[in-house]
Design an enzyme around this catalytic site. Structure first.
Site, short mmCIF file in Angstrom:
data_model
loop_
_atom_site.label_atom_id
_atom_site.label_comp_id
_atom_site.label_asym_id
_atom_site.label_seq_id
_atom_site.Cartn_x
_atom_site.Cartn_y
_atom_site.Cartn_z
N ARG A 247 0.93 -1.13 0.08
CA ARG A 247 0.07 0.09 0.01
C ARG A 247 0.79 1.36 0.17
NH1 ARG A 247 -2.16 -3.61 -1.17
NH2 ARG A 247 -3.74 -4.62 -0.29
N SER B 249 -10.99 -2.29 3.22
CA SER B 249 -10.37 -2.65 4.39
C SER B 249 -10.07 -1.26 5.17
CB SER B 249 -8.99 -3.23 4.18
OG SER B 249 -9.28 -4.70 3.67
N GLU C 145 -6.03 2.48 6.60
CA GLU C 145 -5.57 2.54 5.17
C GLU C 145 -6.13 3.55 4.30
OE1 GLU C 145 -5.66 -1.46 3.27
OE2 GLU C 145 -6.47 -0.47 1.58
C1 LIG Z 1 -15.44 -2.76 -1.15
C2 LIG Z 1 -14.03 -2.28 -1.48
C3 LIG Z 1 -13.14 -3.49 -1.59
C4 LIG Z 1 -11.76 -3.25 -1.75
N1 LIG Z 1 -10.99 -4.16 -2.10
C5 LIG Z 1 -9.44 -3.74 -2.17
C6 LIG Z 1 -8.63 -4.67 -2.35
O1 LIG Z 1 -8.91 -6.00 -2.22
N2 LIG Z 1 -7.31 -4.42 -2.36
C7 LIG Z 1 -6.83 -3.12 -2.47
O2 LIG Z 1 -5.90 -2.78 -2.42
N3 LIG Z 1 -7.79 -2.04 -2.16
C8 LIG Z 1 -9.12 -2.58 -1.99
N4 LIG Z 1 -10.02 -1.39 -1.97
C9 LIG Z 1 -9.63 -0.01 -1.93
C10 LIG Z 1 -9.50 0.68 -3.18
O3 LIG Z 1 -10.45 0.25 -3.95
C11 LIG Z 1 -8.24 0.64 -3.84
O4 LIG Z 1 -7.20 1.35 -2.96
C12 LIG Z 1 -8.17 1.59 -4.98
O5 LIG Z 1 -7.18 1.30 -5.73
C13 LIG Z 1 -8.30 2.99 -4.82
O6 LIG Z 1 -8.58 3.37 -6.24
P1 LIG Z 1 -9.39 4.73 -6.54
O7 LIG Z 1 -9.47 5.23 -7.61
O8 LIG Z 1 -10.76 4.41 -5.73
O9 LIG Z 1 -8.51 5.93 -5.68
P2 LIG Z 1 -9.12 7.12 -4.57
O10 LIG Z 1 -9.63 6.51 -3.50
O11 LIG Z 1 -10.01 7.92 -5.19
O12 LIG Z 1 -7.69 7.55 -4.15
C14 LIG Z 1 -6.90 6.98 -3.43
C15 LIG Z 1 -5.50 7.80 -3.58
O13 LIG Z 1 -4.97 7.67 -4.64
C16 LIG Z 1 -4.59 9.15 -4.95
N5 LIG Z 1 -4.87 9.16 -6.58
C17 LIG Z 1 -5.83 8.42 -7.20
N6 LIG Z 1 -5.64 8.57 -8.46
C18 LIG Z 1 -4.56 9.36 -8.86
C19 LIG Z 1 -3.80 9.68 -9.74
N7 LIG Z 1 -4.26 9.66 -11.09
N8 LIG Z 1 -2.50 10.36 -9.56
C20 LIG Z 1 -2.01 10.74 -8.41
N9 LIG Z 1 -2.59 10.08 -7.25
C21 LIG Z 1 -3.92 9.60 -7.28
C22 LIG Z 1 -5.58 9.91 -4.33
O14 LIG Z 1 -5.02 11.06 -3.98
C23 LIG Z 1 -5.45 9.45 -3.04
O15 LIG Z 1 -4.64 9.56 -2.16
C24 LIG Z 1 -11.29 -1.63 -1.72
C25 LIG Z 1 -12.45 -0.72 -1.51
C26 LIG Z 1 -13.62 -1.07 -1.39
C27 LIG Z 1 -14.85 -0.01 -1.05
#
Ligand SMILES: Cc1cc2nc3c(=O)[nH]c(=O)nc-3n(C[C@H](O)[C@H](O)[C@H](O)COP(=O)(O)OP(=O)(O)OC[C@H]3O[C@@H](n4cnc5c(N)ncnc54)[C@H](O)[C@@H]3O)c2cc1C
Length: 303
Positions: A177, A228, A298
């Site tokens: 992470r 998580s 997280e």
């Molecule tokens: C039901 C559920 C299940 C999940 N399961 C998992 C799992 O199995 N494994 C896991 O690792 N995670 C999991 N997650 C967490 C999440 O989905 C991941 O971390 C995902 O990769 C975040 O992507 P996002 O586009 O939603 O980022 P966001 O939540 O919008 O952003 C997360 C971070 O990334 C940064 N960011 C986003 N896009 C960019 C960009 N283009 N450039 C620079 N920075 C950026 C943001 O500033 C922020 O700090 C889960 C979440 C949920 C709700």
């Protein structure tokens, strides 16, 4: 002229949508968060570069979000600009026999289905993670023994001055992470390439179906959450420790430790940022006292 007016006219010139006083709860999977002053939907690399350059030049506070699936946004909202890098900036294609390119806003589900369509194996683990490719690279998202680190080759990002720079995987400091992007938020991810292998389509599909089913069986997907809530502590699992401490179902306001999966805090209706912080604070304290483990949140705090 105040920056907001200049920004609105720049968005109009660049053809990107924006909304003033936009509720962050509409852009996070936790369904929590007050208003952002303005939210801009990124639609291309050039737009991203122009806007980042403009905002840095005028020292305007901004924050990038993807699908908001790993974000806990403050009830008071965000007094600045949200750059949303999501569906409006989604594009995926093959660049080589074994290489897939995608823009940062591409949903992981689309990326995985594209890989399946081309019989490429390596991304099955990401199917069902509800984020964008950019968010997944930032977080080095992972599940079921796989992580982004295993498949990413390089990414192009925008620096503070709006220049495009390429970063290769070995320089991304990818670990659990964590990435160079989470260390240095001046780099905004624009696009990336993944190296995959040719596989058997039916096997790829059944792996994806199996992992999605596991999520449905184990995770409280019927409630808003950020996945998580705590990182995996060295030597144990957050969900196991929380369960051992008897904290399943514990709540603060409408935030609750899920009965179905104790690693998830869910929003049962109108949970606030304050509810989640209170609940997670209590969970951390009890887990520390009873087991000696220190839990760390997280989701990224947006305030
Ligand atoms: C039901 C559920 C299940 C999940 N399961 C998992 C799992 O199995 N494994 C896991 O690792 N995670 C999991 N997650 C967490 C999440 O989905 C991941 O971390 C995902 O990769 C975040 O992507 P996002 O586009 O939603 O980022 P966001 O939540 O919008 O952003 C997360 C971070 O990334 C940064 N960011 C986003 N896009 C960019 C960009 N283009 N450039 C620079 N920075 C950026 C943001 O500033 C922020 O700090 C889960 C979440 C949920 C709700």
């Amino acid at each position: 002229m105040p920056y907001i007016e200049k920004l609105c006219s720049l968005c109009e010139k660049l053809g990107c949508e924006y909304r003033l006083n936009e509720p962050l709860k509409n852009h996070t999977t936790f369904k929590i968060g007050g208003n952002a002053k303005i939210l801009v939907e990124i639609n291309s690399t050039d737009t991203l570069a122009e806007l980042v350059k403009f905002l840095n030049k005028d020292s305007v506070r901004f924050f990038v979000i993807g699908k908001g699936s790993n974000i806990l946004a403050h009830d008071d909202g965000f007094d600045g600009v949200i750059l949303k890098v999501s569906n409006k900036f989604s594009n995926v294609r093959m660049t080589d026999e074994n290489e897939i390119y995608c823009t940062a806003g591409t949903p992981l589900s689309e990326l995985c289905l594209f890989a399946l369509e081309h019989s490429m194996t390596g991304l099955e683990f990401a199917y069902g993670i509800p984020g964008t490719a950019g968010g997944a690279l930032f977080m080095n998202a992972g599940a079921y023994g796989g992580e982004i680190k295993d498949v990413v080759v390089s990414a192009r990002c925008i620096d503070k001055n709006g220049n495009i720079i390429t970063i290769n995987a070995e320089d991304m400091k990818l670990s659990y992470r964590h990435s160079i992007f989470s260390e240095n938020t001046d780099y905004i991810i624009a696009d990336m390439t993944f190296s995959l292998e040719k596989g058997e389509k039916s096997e790829i599909k059944s792996k994806m179906d199996e992992l999605l089913q596991k999520r449905k069986d184990k995770q409280p997907l019927e409630f808003p959450s950020a996945g998580s809530t705590f990182k995996r502590p060295e030597g144990s699992y957050a969900s196991l420790l929380i369960e051992q401490c008897g904290l399943k179902g514990m709540s603060a306001g409408d935030a609750q430790v899920s009965e179905k999966h104790s690693g998830f805090v869910i929003n049962k209706g109108n949970a606030t940022f304050a509810d989640v912080l209170e609940l997670t604070g209590q969970v951390k304290e009890i887990v520390k006292e009873k087991t000696g483990y220190t839990l760390e949140l997280e989701p990224i705090i947006l305030k």
